[in-house]
Design a protein around this motif. Structure first.
Motif, short mmCIF file in Angstrom:
data_model
loop_
_atom_site.label_atom_id
_atom_site.label_comp_id
_atom_site.label_asym_id
_atom_site.label_seq_id
_atom_site.Cartn_x
_atom_site.Cartn_y
_atom_site.Cartn_z
N ARG A 1 52.90 37.08 81.41
CA ARG A 1 52.09 36.84 80.53
C ARG A 1 50.46 36.54 81.05
O ARG A 1 49.68 37.38 80.53
N GLU B 1 47.11 38.89 80.92
CA GLU B 1 46.10 38.65 80.10
C GLU B 1 44.78 38.59 80.91
O GLU B 1 43.68 39.01 80.59
N ALA C 1 38.42 44.79 80.31
CA ALA C 1 37.59 45.16 79.23
C ALA C 1 36.54 44.76 79.90
O ALA C 1 35.30 45.53 79.62
N LYS D 1 33.04 47.54 80.20
CA LYS D 1 31.97 47.20 79.65
C LYS D 1 30.56 47.35 80.77
O LYS D 1 29.42 47.95 80.46
N TRP E 1 29.67 40.71 84.67
CA TRP E 1 29.36 41.18 83.17
C TRP E 1 28.60 39.98 82.64
O TRP E 1 27.65 40.50 81.82
N SER F 1 25.33 41.21 80.77
CA SER F 1 24.92 40.94 79.36
C SER F 1 23.66 40.30 79.23
O SER F 1 22.91 40.60 78.36
N GLU G 1 21.51 43.37 78.83
CA GLU G 1 21.34 43.94 77.66
C GLU G 1 20.56 43.02 76.51
O GLU G 1 19.79 43.52 75.81
N GLU G 2 20.83 41.83 76.83
CA GLU G 2 20.10 41.09 75.91
C GLU G 2 18.59 40.97 75.83
O GLU G 2 17.83 41.02 74.96
N ARG H 1 17.50 44.16 74.31
CA ARG H 1 17.54 43.97 72.86
C ARG H 1 16.14 43.31 72.43
O ARG H 1 15.67 43.49 71.46
N ASP I 1 43.85 35.45 72.54
CA ASP I 1 45.40 35.48 71.74
C ASP I 1 44.97 34.70 70.44
O ASP I 1 45.60 35.19 69.40
N LYS J 1 37.50 47.03 68.68
CA LYS J 1 37.83 46.83 69.93
C LYS J 1 36.70 46.13 70.61
O LYS J 1 36.83 45.10 71.44
N ASP J 2 35.43 46.78 70.70
CA ASP J 2 34.19 46.09 71.38
C ASP J 2 33.90 44.71 70.75
O ASP J 2 33.68 44.06 71.43
N ARG K 1 36.41 42.40 72.16
CA ARG K 1 36.34 42.00 73.74
C ARG K 1 34.94 41.49 74.10
O ARG K 1 34.75 41.00 75.05
N ALA K 2 34.08 41.09 73.16
CA ALA K 2 32.86 40.57 73.25
C ALA K 2 33.13 38.95 73.75
O ALA K 2 33.90 38.23 73.41
N GLU K 3 32.41 38.54 74.77
CA GLU K 3 32.68 37.28 75.15
C GLU K 3 31.87 36.10 74.89
O GLU K 3 32.16 34.93 75.09
N ASN K 4 30.90 36.33 73.93
CA ASN K 4 30.09 35.17 73.25
C ASN K 4 29.53 35.73 72.02
O ASN K 4 29.53 37.09 71.61
N LEU L 1 26.37 36.29 71.01
CA LEU L 1 25.31 37.12 71.16
C LEU L 1 25.89 38.49 71.61
O LEU L 1 25.16 39.40 70.96
N GLU L 2 26.92 38.73 72.31
CA GLU L 2 27.25 39.87 72.86
C GLU L 2 28.08 40.58 71.40
O GLU L 2 27.68 41.71 71.03
N ARG M 1 25.28 41.87 69.27
CA ARG M 1 24.52 43.08 69.68
C ARG M 1 25.52 44.32 69.51
O ARG M 1 25.10 45.15 69.05
N ARG M 2 26.82 44.11 69.62
CA ARG M 2 27.68 45.40 68.89
C ARG M 2 27.90 45.59 67.79
O ARG M 2 27.73 46.59 67.33
N ARG N 1 24.16 46.53 61.06
CA ARG N 1 23.02 46.15 61.72
C ARG N 1 21.98 45.00 61.07
O ARG N 1 21.70 44.05 61.73
N ARG O 1 21.95 37.07 63.63
CA ARG O 1 21.43 36.37 64.81
C ARG O 1 20.32 35.55 64.75
O ARG O 1 20.34 34.51 65.24
N GLU P 1 20.77 31.61 65.94
CA GLU P 1 19.87 31.18 67.15
C GLU P 1 19.09 30.10 66.45
O GLU P 1 18.75 29.37 67.34
#
Lengths: 631, 362
Positions: free
Chosen positions: A50, A54, A61, A65, A100, A104, A107-108, A111, B113, B133-134, B137-140, B142-143, B146-147, B154, B161, B165
C-alpha cells in the motif's frame, strides 16, 4: 479455434521481501492476470504494497506534471531489470517533489505575469477610452474630501449583483466599457463612511483597480507608451524566466530519465497491489494464467526470486467461471474482426469465441451483397493505401474487398459492367427467385447454428434449464425447425404436415408452460403475458428468417443500381458518360458499400450475437513490464 | 417536448412518486432496527461488508446518491435539451460538493486517500466539465486554482484565488461556488418560455428562497458580513426573496427584525423560531410544501420531475440519517429529533438573541 484457451488459477506464496522480485518475474513472464479477490485464509489481511503504491502514485503524478513543463527528448529505455525497494522509491518521490515545487513556482510566476499583462491591456483599453473625454480625469485618480472614486474592471457576470451591493453602501456604479469577460466601471460615493464595507464587496466580486496614470489629461500618448513599455518588459521577463527555467531543467534531464526508469520498474508491483495480501513475512498473490504458460511462469519465478516460494495451480471452479479472463484471438487476420466483436462484448470463459464464425459469415454476406471485381478491388486498394491510418483494421478492408472481388467473379460484374467478365456462376438479376431462396436458406442455417451455439454455451456453464427452455434453447430450436419443415412442405405445394404441426405446437406449448411457471403476476396478467410471449416467439422466428432476404435484395440492388448508372451514362456524350460511370461507381462504393456494411453488422449482431453470445466476459490482460517511459 | 413525451414523463413521475415516504412510513421507519431498514432498501450487502462504521456510512450515502442520480437519468430521457440541462444543473450539486471537498482537502493539506474517500462517484452526465485528474493531483491550493483557471471555471477560480490570497478562508470560496450553482439554476429556468416557466419559477424560487434566507442570516449575523457583501453573495429569487426584498432585508440589524420583515407565508413559518437551525428546518418545510404542490397540482412534466427529485433527495437524506443513527448506535430519541419526528428539548443551536450579535470574523 472457437473454444477458449484453457486457463489455470494460480496461487503464489512468497516472502514479503521477495515481493518486488516476484512482481518483476511475473511481469517478464507476461502470462499472469491478477485475481483481486481476498484469499480464503482469514489471517492474510495485511496490504504490504500500500505505502509503495502511494509513493508510486505521487511520484508518477509529479513526473507527469514536470514532463509537461520540461519535455525531454527521448523516452528512456529500460535496459536493466532490477529491484526497486521502498527507500529508493521514496527518495525518488521526494526528489521529484522538490523539482515539482520549483516547477510550480515557475508556473505561478508565469501566471502572475499573465495576470499583469492582462491588467496592462485593460489599462490601455481604458486609457484609449478616457483619452476621448473632455474632463479632468485627475479627479478620478484621487479621493476628494467628499467623494470616493474607484476605477477598475470586474468579471461581467458579477456586474448585476455588484450594482445592488454598491447601492447598499451608498455608492453609484457606472459601467462604461466591456472587453471580453470583463466590464470597466467607475464607482462613486461619499467619502469615508462605508469605505471598508465597499472594499470587502469589491474583493468578493473580483474587482481590479485600474490606476489612472498621472497627467492623463495632458499627455495620453506618453502614458500609452509607458504601458506599452511595461508590456514589453513583461514579455522580456517571461523570456528570461523561460530561459532560466530551461537552463535549470536541462541540469536534471538525465536524473529525470532515471526517475522514469525507477517508476517503470516499480510499476508491476503497484499494478499487482490490489491482489496482494500478507501476514507477517508471508505474502499471497493470486491470478489467472493460460495453462500452456505455467511452466515458463515457474521458471521465471525460480530465476528471479531469492527465497523459496510456493506456486499452486488448479482448474477454475464452475462458480469462478465469470471471473476467469478470456485470452483474445491472436490470429493476425482475425484481429480486426475481434475488434468488432469487442464492441458487443468479450466472450465469457467457456463460451464459444464468435470471432472466426463472425469473420467467415461477415465476408460471405458482404461479398454476396456487394459482388463486384472492380469495386471490391478499389476497397482493398484503398484499405492497403491507408493502412498507416487504419492500423490493424486495414486487413478488414482488404478482406472485405477481396470477398467482393470473389463474388464479382461469380456474378461476372466489373465496375457494374455485366458483359466484360464471363460469370463463373450467374448475375443475380438472371434468377432473382433463386437468389431469394438461397438467402432464406442461409437465414435458416444461420439462425439454427446460432441456436445450437446458444445451447452449447449454456451447457458449458452448467445452465441445463436455460439450454432446454431458455430463449433460443433446444425447445425454441425444435419449434423453429418444425416451422421450417412445415413451411417447406407448403412451398412445394403440400400440406403443412401433421408431424411438423405437432412438433411446432407441442414445443410452443412447452415454452408457454415454462413461461407460466416463471411468472409471478395476477391470473389475467399471466394469461396476457404468456400469450404475447408465445405469439412473439412465432413472429420473431418468422421475421428474423425473412430478415435474411436483404442479402438477396442487396445483391439484386447492386446490379439494378449499376443498370441505372449505365442508363444515365448512355444519355450523355463521351465525356459525360465517363464522368457518370466514374462518379456512379464512386457513389456505389461509398453509399451502397456503407449501407451493406451496416446491414451485415446488423445481421451479425442482432440475429447472431443476441442469440448465443453473452459478451459478459473480461479480457485477459497479463501483467507486463513497460520498456519505455512516457505516457 | 412532444405531447407523447410529456405524457410519458408525467406517467413516469407519477409512478416514481409512489416511492416517496409519507409521515406514517417515516414514523414506522424510525422505529425499525438497522438491519430491517437496510434490508428494505437493498442496502444490507453494504452493512454486511467488513468495514468500519464511517466507511459503511460513506458507502450507504454513496449508494443513496447513486439511486437518486439513476432516477434523475431515467427522468431526463424523454426531455428536450432545455429541460434536460435544467435537471442536470440541479444534479450537479453533488459535483460541486466534490469540488468543495477537493479545495478544502488541499487547503488543509489532507492526505490524497482521505480526500478521495470523501468524493462522490458520479455518472458522467452530472460531472462538471473539469480536469478531475489534474485537480486531484494538485499538491496545494494555488496549483489547484491554476488548474481550475485553465477550464470553464476560470472566472470562479480567479475570484477564488483573490479571495483565498487575501483571506485564506474557504468560506468565501465555497460561498462563491454555491452562489454560482444557484445562479446557473435560476438562469436555466429563465430560458423557458412555455407552460413550464411558471411552475418552475415557483419551485426553483422556493429553493432560492431557502438558500437566500439561510445565507442572509448566516452571513449577516454569524459571520458579521456587511449588508453590501451579504447581498453580493445572494441570488435574487423568482419567489419571495426577490432583489428588492433582499436589498431591504440585508439592511436590517437583527435576526428578529429580518424574520419579522419576511413576507407571508415565510413570516408564519419563521415566527417563534428559536435558532437559525430552527429557521432552516422551517424553510425546509416550506420547500417541501412547494415541491409537493408542484408534484400534485401542476401539469408540466419538467417541474413535476424536478419536484420529485427534490422530495426524493429529502427522503433519501432522512433515510441516511436513520441508518447513520443506527450505525452510530444513537439512542432512538436522538434519531427521532434528527428526522424531525420530535422536538429537541435541549438548545441544539445558538439561540436567536445570541446569534443576533454580529461577530467579527477571525
Amino acid at each position: 479455434m472457437l473454444r477458449p484457451l484453457p486457463m489455470k488459477h494460480v496461487r503464489l506464496l512468497v516472502l514479503t521481501e521477495d515481493l518486488q522480485r516476484a512482481s518483476l518475474a511475473l511481469a517478464q513472464a507476461e502470462s499472469f492476470h491478477a485475481d483481486t479477490r481476498p484469499p480464503e485464509e482469514a489471517r492474510l489481511t495485511g496490504a504490504p504494497g500500500r505505502r509503495y503504491g502511494e509513493l508510486f502514485r505521487i511520484a508518477h503524478a509529479r513526473l507527469d506534471k514536470i514532463g509537461k513543463l520540461t519535455p525531454s527528448g527521448n523516452a528512456p529505455q529500460l535496459q536493466e531489470v532490477r529491484v526497486i525497494l521502498e527507500p529508493e522509491l521514496q527518495s525518488v518521490t521526494e526528489w521529484l517533489g522538490e523539482i515539482w515545487s520549483e516547477c510550480s513556482r515557475y508556473e505561478e510566476r508565469h501566471r502572475r505575469l499573465d495576470d499583469e499583462e492582462r491588467l496592462v491591456k485593460e489599462q490601455e483599453a481604458a486609457l484609449a477610452n478616457f483619452a476621448n473625454l473632455d474632463i479632468d480625469l485627475g479627479m478620478l485618480r484621487k479621493k476628494t474630501r467628499f467623494l470616493d472614486f474607484y476605477v477598475g474592471i470586474v468579471p461581467r457576470e458579477n456586474l448585476h449583483r455588484l450594482e445592488g451591493a454598491v447601492k447598499l453602501a451608498d455608492h453609484f456604479l457606472y459601467p462604461y466599457m466591456t472587453s471580453g469577460d470583463n466590464t470597466h466601471l467607475v464607482i462613486v460615493g461619499p467619502a469615508g463612511t462605508k469605505e471598508a464595507q465597499l472594499g470587502s464587496v469589491l474583493q468578493a466580486a473580483g474587482f481590479q483597480h485600474l490606476a489612472l496614470p498621472e497627467g492623463l489629461d495632458r499627455e495620453p500618448d506618453s502614458k500609452l507608451a509607458e504601458l506599452s513599455r511595461r508590456r514589453r518588459e513583461i514579455e522580456e521577463e517571461r523570456r528570461t524566466l523561460d530561459s532560466r527555467f530551461a537552463r535549470w531543467s536541462a541540469g536534471f534531464e538525465g536524473r529525470l530519465q532515471d526517475a522514469q526508469r525507477v517508476l517503470l520498474l516499480a510499476e508491476p508491483l503497484v499494478i499487482l497491489d490490489p491482489a496482494i495480501r500478507s501476514s507477517g513475512h508471508l505474502a499471497y498473490l493470486a491470478g489467472w494464467s493460460p495453462a500452456y504458460a505455467l511452466q515458463r511462469l515457474r521458471e521465471r519465478l525460480e530465476e528471479g526470486l531469492e527465497h523459496p516460494f510456493t506456486l499452486e495451480t488448479r482448474d477454475p471452479r464452475s462458480d469462478e467461471r465469470p471471473l476467469v479472463p478470456t485470452v483474445p484471438v491472436r490470429n493476425r487476420l482475425l484481429q480486426p474482426f475481434s475488434m468488432l466483436v469487442k464492441q458487443y462484448g468479450i466472450p465469457q470463459y467457456g463460451e464459444i469465441d464468435p470471432t472466426p464464425l463472425f469473420a467467415a459469415t461477415f465476408l460471405l454476406m458482404f461479398g454476396s451483397m456487394f459482388g463486384d471485381v472492380g469495386q471490391g478491388a478499389v476497397i482493398a486498394a484503398v484499405a492497403w493505401y491507408w493502412r498507416p491510418r487504419l492500423g490493424r483494421f486495414y486487413l478488414f478492408g482488404i478482406m472485405a474487398g477481396l470477398s467482393s472481388v470473389a463474388f464479382g467473379f461469380l456474378f461476372g460484374s466489373l465496375f457494374g459492367y455485366e458483359q466484360l467478365l464471363p460469370a463463373l456462376w450467374m448475375s443475380p438479376l438472371h434468377d432473382p427467385i433463386l437468389m431469394l431462396r438461397l438467402a432464406l436458406a442461409w437465414g435458416v442455417l444461420f439462425l439454427a447454428t446460432a441456436c445450437t451455439l446458444a445451447i452449447y454455451n449454456r451447457l458449458v456453464v452448467g445452465n441445463l434449464a436455460g439450454a432446454i427452455f431458455g430463449p433460443h434453447g433446444l425447445i425454441n430450436l425444435l419449434f423453429y425447425l418444425s416451422l421450417v419443415w412445415g413451411g417447406l412442405n407448403l412451398a412445394i405445394g403440400e400440406a403443412f404436415g401433421l408431424l411438423p404441426l405437432f412438433l411446432a405446437t407441442g414445443s410452443l406449448l412447452v415454452l408457454a408452460v415454462d413461461g407460466w411457471r416463471h411468472l409471478e403476476a395476477p391470473l389475467g396478467e399471466k394469461i396476457l403475458v404468456v400469450f404475447i410471449q408465445t405469439l412473439e416467439t412465432v413472429i420473431s422466428y418468422v421475421s428474423n428468417t425473412l430478415s435474411f432476404l436483404r442479402i438477396a435484395a442487396f445483391s439484386l440492388n447492386h446490379v439494378a443500381l449499376a443498370i441505372a448508372i449505365f442508363t444515365l451514362a448512355d444519355m450523355m456524350g463521351t465525356f459525360g458518360r465517363v464522368v457518370t460511370i466514374v462518379l456512379g461507381n464512386l457513389f456505389m462504393i461509398l453509399l451502397e458499400g456503407g449501407i451493406v456494411l451496416i446491414q451485415v453488422l446488423r445481421l451479425e449482431f442482432y440475429e447472431g450475437f443476441a442469440r448465443y453470445f453473452s459478451g459478459e466476459g473480461h479480457e485477459f490482460t497479463p501483467l507486463r513490464m513497460r520498456r519505455t517511459g512516457g505516457n | 417536448m412532444s405531447f407523447a413525451d410529456q405524457a410519458y414523463l408525467n406517467t413516469r413521475v407519477s409512478i416514481m412518486a409512489a416511492r416517496l415516504f409519507d409521515p406514517v412510513q417515516i414514523a414506522a421507519m424510525a422505529e425499525e432496527d438497522l438491519q430491517t431498514l437496510a434490508g428494505r432498501f437493498d442496502l444490507a450487502p453494504i452493512l454486511d461488508q467488513s468495514l468500519g462504521s464511517r466507511a459503511k456510512s460513506r458507502a450507504i450515502e454513496q449508494a443513496l446518491i447513486q439511486t437518486l442520480l439513476s432516477e434523475l437519468t431515467l427522468l431526463i430521457r424523454p426531455m428536450g435539451p432545455q429541460a434536460r440541462a435544467l435537471i442536470l444543473s440541479w444534479g450537479r450539486l453533488f459535483a460541486l460538493i466534490n469540488l468543495k471537498t477537493l479545495i478544502r482537502g488541499k487547503l488543509y493539506d489532507l492526505d490524497g486517500d482521505e480526500i478521495a474517500e470523501n468524493l462522490y462517484e458520479l455518472p458522467s452526465n452530472v460531472r462538471l466539465d473539469l480536469p478531475h485528474k489534474d485537480l486531484f493531483r494538485a499538491e496545494n491550493v494555488l496549483e489547484l486554482l491554476r488548474r481550475l483557471e485553465q477550464g470553464p471555471y476560470r472566472l470562479i477560480a480567479r475570484q477564488a484565488r483573490e479571495i483565498y490570497e487575501l483571506r485564506h478562508e474557504p468560506f468565501a470560496l465555497e460561498a462563491t461556488i454555491d452562489q454560482r450553482y444557484f445562479a446557473a439554476l435560476a438562469h436555466q429556468v429563465a430560458q423557458f418560455h412555455d407552460a413550464n416557466l411558471q411552475p418552475l419559477q415557483r419551485l426553483v424560487g422556493a429553493l432560492l428562497d431557502r438558500a437566500d434566507l439561510m445565507w442572509l442570516l448566516r452571513f449577516r449575523f454569524r459571520y458579521g458580513l456587511s449588508p453590501s457583501e451579504t447581498f453580493y453573495h445572494l441570488v435574487p429569487s423568482f419567489g419571495l426573496m426577490h432583489r428588492e426584498r433582499l436589498l431591504e432585508l440585508v439592511n436590517l440589524d437583527a435576526i428578529e427584525s429580518v424574520l419579522a420583515a419576511l413576507p407571508p407565508p415565510l413570516d408564519k413559518l419563521s415566527t417563534h423560531s428559536a435558532s437559525i437551525i430552527d429557521v432552516q428546518k422551517r424553510m425546509g418545510t416550506h420547500l417541501y410544501r412547494e415541491a409537493l404542490h408542484t408534484l400534485r397540482d401542476e401539469r408540466p412534466g419538467v417541474a413535476r420531475a424536478l419536484a420529485y427529485l427534490i422530495l426524493r433527495r429529502m427522503d433519501l437524506q432522512l433515510l441516511f440519517a436513520l441508518i447513520q443513527g443506527g450505525l452510530l448506535e444513537l439512542p432512538r430519541d436522538i434519531v427521532r429529533i434528527a428526522v424531525e419526528l420530535a422536538e429537541p428539548n435541549c438548545p441544539a443551536d445558538t439561540t436567536l438573541s445570541e446569534a443576533s450579535k454580529p461577530r467579527a470574523r477571525d
